[in-house]
Design an enzyme around this catalytic site. Structure first.
Site, PDB file in Angstrom:
ATOM      1  N   MET A 191      -8.947   8.454  -0.870  1.00  0.00           N
ATOM      2  CA  MET A 191      -9.927   8.788   0.176  1.00  0.00           C
ATOM      3  C   MET A 191     -10.436  10.202  -0.037  1.00  0.00           C
ATOM      4  O   MET A 191      -9.680  11.072  -0.465  1.00  0.00           O
ATOM      5  CB  MET A 191      -9.266   8.712   1.549  1.00  0.00           C
ATOM      6  CG  MET A 191      -8.571   7.397   1.834  1.00  0.00           C
ATOM      7  SD  MET A 191      -7.848   7.410   3.478  1.00  0.00           S
ATOM      8  CE  MET A 191      -6.920   5.870   3.447  1.00  0.00           C
ATOM      9  N   ASP A 227      -7.157  -6.399   3.347  1.00  0.00           N
ATOM     10  CA  ASP A 227      -6.502  -5.092   3.497  1.00  0.00           C
ATOM     11  C   ASP A 227      -6.688  -4.592   4.925  1.00  0.00           C
ATOM     12  O   ASP A 227      -7.828  -4.428   5.382  1.00  0.00           O
ATOM     13  CB  ASP A 227      -7.154  -4.123   2.487  1.00  0.00           C
ATOM     14  CG  ASP A 227      -6.550  -2.734   2.485  1.00  0.00           C
ATOM     15  OD1 ASP A 227      -5.517  -2.514   3.141  1.00  0.00           O
ATOM     16  OD2 ASP A 227      -7.123  -1.859   1.791  1.00  0.00           O
ATOM     17  N   MET A 259     -12.011   4.777  -1.637  1.00  0.00           N
ATOM     18  CA  MET A 259     -12.789   4.971  -0.406  1.00  0.00           C
ATOM     19  C   MET A 259     -13.445   6.343  -0.519  1.00  0.00           C
ATOM     20  O   MET A 259     -13.103   7.292   0.186  1.00  0.00           O
ATOM     21  CB  MET A 259     -11.859   4.891   0.810  1.00  0.00           C
ATOM     22  CG  MET A 259     -11.449   3.457   1.121  1.00  0.00           C
ATOM     23  SD  MET A 259     -10.009   3.387   2.187  1.00  0.00           S
ATOM     24  CE  MET A 259      -8.728   3.503   0.956  1.00  0.00           C
ATOM     25  N   HIS A 291      -7.943   1.511  -4.762  1.00  0.00           N
ATOM     26  CA  HIS A 291      -8.993   1.285  -3.753  1.00  0.00           C
ATOM     27  C   HIS A 291      -9.686   2.616  -3.489  1.00  0.00           C
ATOM     28  O   HIS A 291      -9.125   3.509  -2.865  1.00  0.00           O
ATOM     29  CB  HIS A 291      -8.302   0.735  -2.482  1.00  0.00           C
ATOM     30  CG  HIS A 291      -9.215   0.482  -1.337  1.00  0.00           C
ATOM     31  ND1 HIS A 291      -8.759   0.204  -0.061  1.00  0.00           N
ATOM     32  CD2 HIS A 291     -10.571   0.436  -1.254  1.00  0.00           C
ATOM     33  CE1 HIS A 291      -9.788   0.016   0.746  1.00  0.00           C
ATOM     34  NE2 HIS A 291     -10.893   0.155   0.055  1.00  0.00           N
ATOM     35  N   HIS A 307      -0.945  -1.014  -4.409  1.00  0.00           N
ATOM     36  CA  HIS A 307      -2.281  -0.685  -3.904  1.00  0.00           C
ATOM     37  C   HIS A 307      -2.323   0.820  -3.648  1.00  0.00           C
ATOM     38  O   HIS A 307      -1.523   1.350  -2.870  1.00  0.00           O
ATOM     39  CB  HIS A 307      -2.523  -1.478  -2.622  1.00  0.00           C
ATOM     40  CG  HIS A 307      -3.884  -1.310  -2.024  1.00  0.00           C
ATOM     41  ND1 HIS A 307      -4.984  -1.998  -2.496  1.00  0.00           N
ATOM     42  CD2 HIS A 307      -4.326  -0.550  -0.996  1.00  0.00           C
ATOM     43  CE1 HIS A 307      -6.045  -1.666  -1.765  1.00  0.00           C
ATOM     44  NE2 HIS A 307      -5.670  -0.778  -0.857  1.00  0.00           N
ATOM     45  N   ASP A 363      -4.529   3.832  -2.321  1.00  0.00           N
ATOM     46  CA  ASP A 363      -5.703   4.188  -1.516  1.00  0.00           C
ATOM     47  C   ASP A 363      -6.142   5.606  -1.828  1.00  0.00           C
ATOM     48  O   ASP A 363      -5.373   6.551  -1.648  1.00  0.00           O
ATOM     49  CB  ASP A 363      -5.347   4.092  -0.026  1.00  0.00           C
ATOM     50  CG  ASP A 363      -5.192   2.656   0.429  1.00  0.00           C
ATOM     51  OD1 ASP A 363      -6.158   1.886   0.291  1.00  0.00           O
ATOM     52  OD2 ASP A 363      -4.095   2.302   0.912  1.00  0.00           O
ATOM     53  N   SER A 375       0.846  -1.192   0.000  1.00  0.00           N
ATOM     54  CA  SER A 375       0.000   0.000   0.000  1.00  0.00           C
ATOM     55  C   SER A 375       0.884   1.245   0.000  1.00  0.00           C
ATOM     56  O   SER A 375       1.675   1.461   0.925  1.00  0.00           O
ATOM     57  CB  SER A 375      -0.909   0.017   1.230  1.00  0.00           C
ATOM     58  OG  SER A 375      -1.529   1.283   1.302  1.00  0.00           O
ATOM     59  N   MET A 428     -12.221  -5.906   3.996  1.00  0.00           N
ATOM     60  CA  MET A 428     -11.429  -5.052   4.890  1.00  0.00           C
ATOM     61  C   MET A 428     -11.204  -5.767   6.218  1.00  0.00           C
ATOM     62  O   MET A 428     -12.157  -6.281   6.825  1.00  0.00           O
ATOM     63  CB  MET A 428     -12.146  -3.717   5.140  1.00  0.00           C
ATOM     64  CG  MET A 428     -12.213  -2.779   3.953  1.00  0.00           C
ATOM     65  SD  MET A 428     -10.628  -2.355   3.190  1.00  0.00           S
ATOM     66  CE  MET A 428      -9.752  -1.572   4.567  1.00  0.00           C
TER      67      MET A 428
HETATM   68  C1  DX5 Z   1      -6.855   1.546   5.032  1.00  0.00           C
HETATM   69  C2  DX5 Z   1      -6.309   1.292   3.660  1.00  0.00           C
HETATM   70  C3  DX5 Z   1      -5.181   0.345   3.622  1.00  0.00           C
HETATM   71  C4  DX5 Z   1      -3.963   0.760   4.420  1.00  0.00           C
HETATM   72  C5  DX5 Z   1      -3.419  -0.498   5.018  1.00  0.00           C
HETATM   73  O1  DX5 Z   1      -8.050   2.200   4.920  1.00  0.00           O
HETATM   74  O2  DX5 Z   1      -7.317   0.769   2.818  1.00  0.00           O
HETATM   75  O3  DX5 Z   1      -4.824  -0.023   2.307  1.00  0.00           O
HETATM   76  O4  DX5 Z   1      -2.962   1.379   3.658  1.00  0.00           O
HETATM   77  O5  DX5 Z   1      -2.395  -0.187   5.868  1.00  0.00           O
HETATM   78  P1  DX5 Z   1      -1.766  -1.235   6.894  1.00  0.00           P
HETATM   79  O6  DX5 Z   1      -1.218  -2.377   6.097  1.00  0.00           O
HETATM   80  O7  DX5 Z   1      -0.724  -0.426   7.588  1.00  0.00           O
HETATM   81  O8  DX5 Z   1      -2.870  -1.682   7.813  1.00  0.00           O
HETATM   82 ZN    ZN Z   2      -6.688  -0.036   0.855  1.00  0.00          ZN
END
Ligand code: DX5
Ligand code: ZN
Length: 219
Positions: free
Chosen positions: A39, A179, A70, A68, A35, A37, A10, A141
């Site tokens: 948001m 994840d 969000m 991903h 990956h 993320d 990530s 998740m």
């Molecule tokens: C959280 C993200 C993850 C995050 C995971 O909302 O979707 O992808 O980066 O981080 P770790 O591996 O540190 O839990």
């Molecule tokens: Zn993620």
């Protein structure tokens, strides 16, 4: 049918002032997927990358970009993220109505991008059951989405197992991704319950030997 095991580091856990350096370092460590993320501060109480970062990454790496989303009502941004060069676009089932979720997934596919659907910890498998046949990836998740570095929720394992069984009947080629809190101590529980794509943020970026970290999980 046995699926390939894949670690998707990530990029949320990278150093923002050394982003490119960290991406290249992860490539050298053998990362096949990244990956990303995204948001919006509404669906989750945090902000992170947007489609301009995906577009910059597309020019910078030939690895799989696993995005991903969000974000609330993701249908509004599918075209931008597709144009930016995402290989996989994963949306959340909680982010819009059933009708729009289906439309968004169809839009992703029509754009030639692989489509994924994610469930938060409190969302049951039944919420995504009807979409399973058309998906390329399901993301379970294992933390509440929004932040890296949280503790793995082992109580998600029965749900993961239930999903794996259902997918083996209706769509066995679909990737099953986990994840949140994935590290060398927790990935095994997910593997046992059917996961084949492991997102790892803090554990991967903090690992002294990133190559060994990736190989341990992928073997
Ligand atoms: C959280 C993200 C993850 C995050 C995971 O909302 O979707 O992808 O980066 O981080 P770790 O591996 O540190 O839990
Ligand atoms: Zn993620």
């Amino acid at each position: 049918m046995s699926k390939e095991y894949i670690v998707a580091p990530s990029l949320l856990a990278t150093d923002p002032l050394n982003f490119g350096r960290d991406v290249k370092m992860l490539e050298r460590a053998g990362a096949k997927w990244f990956h990303v993320d995204c948001m919006d501060g509404t669906f989750v109480p945090n902000f992170s990358f947007g489609y301009s970062t995906v577009s910059a990454l597309r020019k910078f790496t030939d690895r799989v970009l696993d995005v991903h989303l969000m974000i609330d009502r993701p249908i509004r941004y599918i075209d931008e993220y597709s144009k930016a060069g995402a290989d996989y676009l994963t949306i959340h089932v909680e982010a819009d109505t059933e009708e729009n979720t289906l439309k968004a997934l169809e839009k992703i596919k029509a754009n030639g991008v692989k489509c994924g659907l994610s469930i938060k910890p409190k969302t049951p498998v039944s919420a995504i059951e009807k979409y399973l046949p058309i998906l390329d990836l399901v993301l379970v998740m294992t933390v509440e989405p929004g932040f890296g570095g949280q503790s793995f929720m082992k109580d998600m394992m029965p749900k993961l197992n239930e999903l794996s069984k259902k997918l083996s009947e209706v769509n066995p080629a679909c990737h099953i991704q986990v994840d949140g809190g994935i590290d060398v101590n927790t990935f095994g529980f997910c593997k046992e319950n059917g996961a084949n794509v492991f997102v790892a943020g803090s554990a991967c970026l903090k690992a002294e030997d990133k190559k060994a970290f990736i190989q341990t999980i992928e073997q």
